[in-house]
Motif scaffolding. Structure first.
Motif, PDB file in Angstrom:
ATOM      1  N   PRO A  35       0.817  -1.216   0.000  1.00 14.63           N
ATOM      2  CA  PRO A  35       0.000   0.000   0.000  1.00 14.63           C
ATOM      3  C   PRO A  35       0.855   1.272   0.000  1.00 14.63           C
ATOM      4  O   PRO A  35       0.498   2.258  -0.613  1.00 14.63           O
ATOM      5  CB  PRO A  35      -0.816  -0.089   1.283  1.00 14.63           C
ATOM      6  N   LEU A  36       1.995   1.221   0.677  1.00 10.45           N
ATOM      7  CA  LEU A  36       2.904   2.371   0.742  1.00 10.45           C
ATOM      8  C   LEU A  36       4.337   1.855   0.641  1.00 10.45           C
ATOM      9  O   LEU A  36       4.888   1.354   1.621  1.00 10.45           O
ATOM     10  CB  LEU A  36       2.699   3.139   2.049  1.00 10.45           C
ATOM     11  N   PRO A  37       4.965   1.946  -0.527  1.00 11.88           N
ATOM     12  CA  PRO A  37       6.313   1.412  -0.685  1.00 11.88           C
ATOM     13  C   PRO A  37       7.350   2.277   0.036  1.00 11.88           C
ATOM     14  O   PRO A  37       7.229   3.501   0.070  1.00 11.88           O
ATOM     15  CB  PRO A  37       6.538   1.458  -2.199  1.00 11.88           C
ATOM     16  N   ARG A  53       4.607   5.554  -5.338  1.00  5.56           N
ATOM     17  CA  ARG A  53       3.555   5.659  -4.318  1.00  5.56           C
ATOM     18  C   ARG A  53       2.190   5.877  -4.965  1.00  5.56           C
ATOM     19  O   ARG A  53       1.185   5.341  -4.497  1.00  5.56           O
ATOM     20  CB  ARG A  53       3.893   6.757  -3.324  1.00  5.56           C
ATOM     21  N   ALA A  54       2.146   6.645  -6.038  1.00 11.41           N
ATOM     22  CA  ALA A  54       0.877   6.861  -6.745  1.00 11.41           C
ATOM     23  C   ALA A  54       0.371   5.549  -7.356  1.00 11.41           C
ATOM     24  O   ALA A  54      -0.824   5.250  -7.288  1.00 11.41           O
ATOM     25  CB  ALA A  54       1.059   7.922  -7.822  1.00 11.41           C
ATOM     26  N   VAL A  55       1.278   4.763  -7.922  1.00 10.77           N
ATOM     27  CA  VAL A  55       0.905   3.472  -8.509  1.00 10.77           C
ATOM     28  C   VAL A  55       0.362   2.543  -7.424  1.00 10.77           C
ATOM     29  O   VAL A  55      -0.698   1.930  -7.591  1.00 10.77           O
ATOM     30  CB  VAL A  55       2.104   2.825  -9.231  1.00 10.77           C
ATOM     31  N   CYS A  56       1.079   2.442  -6.324  1.00 12.92           N
ATOM     32  CA  CYS A  56       0.648   1.549  -5.239  1.00 12.92           C
ATOM     33  C   CYS A  56      -0.690   2.002  -4.654  1.00 12.92           C
ATOM     34  O   CYS A  56      -1.543   1.174  -4.345  1.00 12.92           O
ATOM     35  CB  CYS A  56       1.722   1.471  -4.165  1.00 12.92           C
ATOM     36  N   GLU A  57      -0.870   3.294  -4.507  1.00 16.06           N
ATOM     37  CA  GLU A  57      -2.138   3.811  -3.987  1.00 16.06           C
ATOM     38  C   GLU A  57      -3.281   3.450  -4.929  1.00 16.06           C
ATOM     39  O   GLU A  57      -4.352   3.020  -4.499  1.00 16.06           O
ATOM     40  CB  GLU A  57      -2.062   5.335  -3.813  1.00 16.06           C
ATOM     41  N   GLY A  62      -4.817   1.817  -0.988  1.00 11.29           N
ATOM     42  CA  GLY A  62      -4.301   2.105   0.335  1.00 11.29           C
ATOM     43  C   GLY A  62      -4.745   1.146   1.412  1.00 11.29           C
ATOM     44  O   GLY A  62      -4.526   1.373   2.588  1.00 11.29           O
ATOM     45  N   VAL A  63      -5.374   0.045   1.035  1.00 11.49           N
ATOM     46  CA  VAL A  63      -5.959  -0.876   2.006  1.00 11.49           C
ATOM     47  C   VAL A  63      -4.998  -1.986   2.403  1.00 11.49           C
ATOM     48  O   VAL A  63      -4.742  -2.222   3.567  1.00 11.49           O
ATOM     49  CB  VAL A  63      -7.267  -1.490   1.459  1.00 11.49           C
ATOM     50  N   GLY A  64      -4.474  -2.700   1.428  1.00  6.54           N
ATOM     51  CA  GLY A  64      -3.603  -3.825   1.728  1.00  6.54           C
ATOM     52  C   GLY A  64      -2.768  -4.175   0.515  1.00  6.54           C
ATOM     53  O   GLY A  64      -3.013  -3.674  -0.584  1.00  6.54           O
ATOM     54  N   PRO A  65      -1.787  -5.034   0.698  1.00  4.02           N
ATOM     55  CA  PRO A  65      -0.899  -5.389  -0.407  1.00  4.02           C
ATOM     56  C   PRO A  65      -1.642  -6.152  -1.504  1.00  4.02           C
ATOM     57  O   PRO A  65      -2.710  -6.717  -1.284  1.00  4.02           O
ATOM     58  CB  PRO A  65       0.165  -6.261   0.245  1.00  4.02           C
TER      59      PRO A  65
END
Length: 128
Positions: A35-37, A53-57, A62-65
């Motif tokens: 969720p947040l690298p 971070r934008a990609v992961c979000e 933002g909840v879980g991997p």
């Protein structure tokens, strides 16, 4: 250029260069997106902290991997590779070996075998 699947989502958030870099580095494999690298995460090192971070979000909300199968993306040699895969499908080579030799995924090799109907050469001569 229209990117397939998850690469299109990455392109929307981080741009075409980032999506192509991810496809080049990880295409054909399953990748973990947190969720947040952290700053030393492979994705941050590859495309930069803010785009990562934008990609992961976007992907995880933002909840879980999330584990994602990353497509290979565009390739200039697609037709030649398909022809090579088709040729190798007729041999006794395993799907895994064909995938490693050609840059395809094993799943794509299986799907290609199914689509073309090419059977492996078992060395058996015809009866009549």
């Amino acid at each position: 250029m229209e990117l397939p699947g998850i690469l299109a989502e990455i392109e929307d958030v981080a741009g075409t260069d980032a999506a192509l870099a991810i496809a080049k580095a990880c295409g054909g494999t399953q990748v973990y997106f947190p969720p947040l690298p952290s700053n030393d995460h492979w994705l941050c090192r590859l495309i930069g902290r803010d785009p990562a971070r934008a990609v992961c979000e976007r992907l995880t909300c933002g909840v879980g991997p999330l584990r994602v199968d990353v497509p290979l993306g565009p390739t200039a040699r697609a037709v030649q590779l398909r022809a090579e895969v088709d040729k190798l499908l007729g041999t006794n080579m395993s799907e895994r070996d064909i995938a490693r030799r050609t840059g395809y995924t094993a799943r794509a090799v299986r799907r290609r075998r199914q689509k073309t109907g090419i059977k492996p050469d078992d060395g058996q001569l015809p009866l009549l």
